[in-house]
Scaffold this active site. Structure first.
Site, short mmCIF file in Angstrom:
data_model
loop_
_atom_site.label_atom_id
_atom_site.label_comp_id
_atom_site.label_asym_id
_atom_site.label_seq_id
_atom_site.Cartn_x
_atom_site.Cartn_y
_atom_site.Cartn_z
N ASP A 102 0.82 -1.20 0.00
CA ASP A 102 0.00 0.00 0.00
C ASP A 102 0.86 1.27 0.00
OD1 ASP A 102 0.67 0.65 2.70
OD2 ASP A 102 -0.94 -0.61 3.46
N LEU A 103 0.20 2.40 -0.10
CA LEU A 103 0.86 3.70 -0.28
C LEU A 103 1.94 3.96 0.75
CD1 LEU A 103 0.72 6.46 -1.88
CD2 LEU A 103 -0.79 7.24 -0.04
#
Length: 242
Positions: A102-103
């Site tokens: 994820d980010l």
């Protein structure tokens, strides 16, 4: 001869399942003729076109280890116009990721030109180990003393293989977390459930492959010899510090 859907997948265009959808949807041509059957066989002499773009119909599977930095999302296109992993990969052919980070996570992300290879890595039956180093704020004892297996959080079951305390100081603790099946934001949700706030998450291993000395943004290709051993399950631990 090769199945058409498999060739499209191996070219890194998409997964085999999505390739079948493209074919049925009339988006694929062989030598200028629209094909509607995913079971169609092709050979090296055929020219394959997907949504108007020519692809290399036969290519060997390739695999790269990439150190994904924080702040990039693992997708080819983002509707919010955020920076993506694939925009940063200068010099590589078209590739897809094996799984995601994820980010706000970083570390080892596997990239391949083969949808089939990605599927082999990702399917639950492969039982490939994912290892993460996690830094979190909060009471580590509460997590370690409780049963974190078969947790049900917001209707989803989570079952990490192991969570081990590596070190701690006044403010934060470092853990090693091992998963055999990664679900969306699994580690962050488990830690939050036990009152800990994850503030750094680094994937350091996927299957036999380790991050080694790579720095954020770096990547390296796995040799064909090593890749064959990984595919045949003869390699259980590999790290390349070149």
């Amino acid at each position: 001869m090769y199945r058409l859907a498999k060739i499209i997948s191996n070219a890194g265009v998409c997964s085999r399942r999505n390739a079948e959808k493209l074919i049925v949807g009339g988006k694929v041509k062989i030598d200028g003729i629209t094909i509607l059957s995913p079971a169609t066989n092709v050979d090296i002499s055929n020219q394959i076109e997907v949504s108007g773009r020519l692809i290399n119909n036969i290519q060997k599977p390739r695999l790269w280890i990439y150190y994904k930095p924080i702040g990039l999302i693992t997708t080819h296109k983002d509707p919010l116009s955020r920076k993506t992993v694939f925009e940063q990969l200068i010099g590589l052919p078209r590739v897809i990721s094996i799984g995601r980070l994820d980010l706000n996570s970083e570390g080892l992300l596997l990239l391949t030109n083969s949808g089939d290879l990605a599927h082999q890595f990702e399917m639950p039956s492969s039982k490939l180990k994912r290892v993460y180093n996690v830094r979190a704020y909060g009471n580590a004892n509460f997590l370690l003393k409780n049963n974190y297996n078969n947790l049900k959080i917001d209707g989803i079951f989570y079952n990490p293989y192991s969570i081990k305390l590596l070190r701690q100081n006044k403010n934060n603790s470092w853990f090693e977390v091992v998963l055999f099946e990664g679900k969306n934001r699994e580690i962050r949700r488990i830690f939050e459930y036990f009152g800990l706030k994850v503030n750094k998450l680094i994937r350091v291993q996927y299957g036999a492959l380790k991050i080694g000395n790579l720095k954020p943004g770096d990547y390296k290709e796995i040799s064909n010899k090593i890749l064959k051993k990984i595919i045949s399950n003869k390699l259980t631990n590999y790290i390349d510090n070149r």
